[in-house]
Design a protein around this motif. Sequence first.
Motif, mmCIF file in Angstrom:
data_model
loop_
_atom_site.group_PDB
_atom_site.id
_atom_site.type_symbol
_atom_site.label_atom_id
_atom_site.label_comp_id
_atom_site.label_asym_id
_atom_site.label_seq_id
_atom_site.Cartn_x
_atom_site.Cartn_y
_atom_site.Cartn_z
ATOM 1 N N ALA A 265 -27.079 13.645 10.725
ATOM 2 C CA ALA A 265 -28.091 14.060 11.700
ATOM 3 C C ALA A 265 -27.455 14.337 13.060
ATOM 4 N N ARG A 266 -26.492 13.507 13.454
ATOM 5 C CA ARG A 266 -25.784 13.746 14.714
ATOM 6 C C ARG A 266 -25.086 15.100 14.687
ATOM 7 N N ALA A 267 -24.375 15.333 13.584
ATOM 8 C CA ALA A 267 -23.611 16.575 13.467
ATOM 9 C C ALA A 267 -24.525 17.789 13.531
ATOM 10 N N ARG A 268 -25.686 17.712 12.882
ATOM 11 C CA ARG A 268 -26.603 18.853 12.871
ATOM 12 C C ARG A 268 -27.097 19.172 14.274
ATOM 13 N N ILE A 269 -27.406 18.134 15.059
ATOM 14 C CA ILE A 269 -27.851 18.361 16.436
ATOM 15 C C ILE A 269 -26.755 19.036 17.253
ATOM 16 N N ILE A 270 -25.544 18.495 17.179
ATOM 17 C CA ILE A 270 -24.450 19.033 17.989
ATOM 18 C C ILE A 270 -24.127 20.466 17.585
ATOM 19 N N LYS A 271 -24.055 20.709 16.281
ATOM 20 C CA LYS A 271 -23.684 22.046 15.809
ATOM 21 C C LYS A 271 -24.773 23.079 16.112
ATOM 22 N N SER A 272 -26.026 22.651 16.198
ATOM 23 C CA SER A 272 -27.107 23.567 16.538
ATOM 24 C C SER A 272 -27.187 23.794 18.045
ATOM 25 N N ALA A 273 -26.929 22.730 18.823
ATOM 26 C CA ALA A 273 -27.027 22.846 20.277
ATOM 27 C C ALA A 273 -25.848 23.604 20.871
ATOM 28 N N VAL A 274 -24.655 23.382 20.334
ATOM 29 C CA VAL A 274 -23.466 24.085 20.819
ATOM 30 C C VAL A 274 -23.350 25.366 20.006
ATOM 31 N N SER A 275 -24.036 26.396 20.470
ATOM 32 C CA SER A 275 -24.062 27.640 19.706
ATOM 33 C C SER A 275 -24.420 28.804 20.626
ATOM 34 N N PRO A 276 -24.102 30.029 20.252
ATOM 35 C CA PRO A 276 -23.325 30.357 19.055
ATOM 36 C C PRO A 276 -21.859 29.941 19.233
ATOM 37 N N ARG A 277 -21.279 29.505 18.121
ATOM 38 C CA ARG A 277 -19.895 29.050 18.158
ATOM 39 C C ARG A 277 -18.974 30.156 17.659
ATOM 40 N N PRO A 278 -17.925 30.489 18.427
ATOM 41 C CA PRO A 278 -16.988 31.516 17.952
ATOM 42 C C PRO A 278 -16.293 31.057 16.686
ATOM 43 N N ILE A 279 -15.866 32.014 15.894
ATOM 44 C CA ILE A 279 -15.229 31.721 14.608
ATOM 45 C C ILE A 279 -13.773 32.152 14.636
ATOM 46 N N ALA A 280 -12.892 31.211 14.350
ATOM 47 C CA ALA A 280 -11.476 31.541 14.173
ATOM 48 C C ALA A 280 -11.236 31.736 12.680
ATOM 49 N N TRP A 281 -10.883 32.932 12.300
ATOM 50 C CA TRP A 281 -10.547 33.225 10.899
ATOM 51 C C TRP A 281 -9.036 33.092 10.812
ATOM 52 N N LEU B 50 -24.238 29.583 13.952
ATOM 53 C CA LEU B 50 -25.342 28.788 14.463
ATOM 54 C C LEU B 50 -25.436 27.502 13.640
ATOM 55 N N GLY B 51 -26.435 26.682 13.916
ATOM 56 C CA GLY B 51 -26.638 25.486 13.122
ATOM 57 C C GLY B 51 -27.063 25.842 11.703
#
Length: 206
Positions: A22-38, A189-190
């Motif tokens: 649940a913690r991870a879901r909040i952080i990953k949704s709030a800190v967005s959009p997150r850039p992607i390193a391929w 996004l989340g």
Amino acid sequence: MVGPKRNSRMPAYDIDSLEPRARARIIKSAVSPRPIAWISTTSPDGVDNLAPFSSYNYVSSDEPVVLFNTPYAEGDDQKDTPRNALETEEFAVNVVTEPLAEAMDTTAASLDSDESEFDFAEVDRAPCERIDPPRVADAVVTMECTLYDSMQIRDRLTIFGDVEYVHVDDAVLTDGQIDAAKFDTVGRLGGPYYTVSELLEFERQF
């Protein structure tokens, strides 16, 4: 113009009271959009690896250093990308744009370490100039990196890369500089969602 006042009784959480997921879901949704390193790497055995990481950013720009995070694990339990980056001290960060989104997502599949995601997702390679790992041929920007440092932060491993060389496609340049209006980067996004960057109708004033 400031939006409407939020309800003062909106849900609030003590992080310690939540389960890790649940913690991870909040952080990953709030800190967005997150850039992607391929990120592309090559193992000591010569296998080319390619995988996306959406916990990624830069920490220095004048003397460029980028970073990505991955779950910390020991030995063979570690993912191929961080293990290769630490063992060979080289990796390339390929920028994901909309035409590459599906291929990028495909390379998130769990493969054996002797299998290449380049081949699995049918992604074309191109040679790098300063490092051994290949880059994604169709990426409009690729940064070739050598290992700057690494750090364990709780359950995560952070890997820092010195940017040694950059490839930029002419198609995203205006007067010799990267033009954000020509650069449809994909963000995470989340949950299972991605987004594509679009310009707002106002420009930065300060």
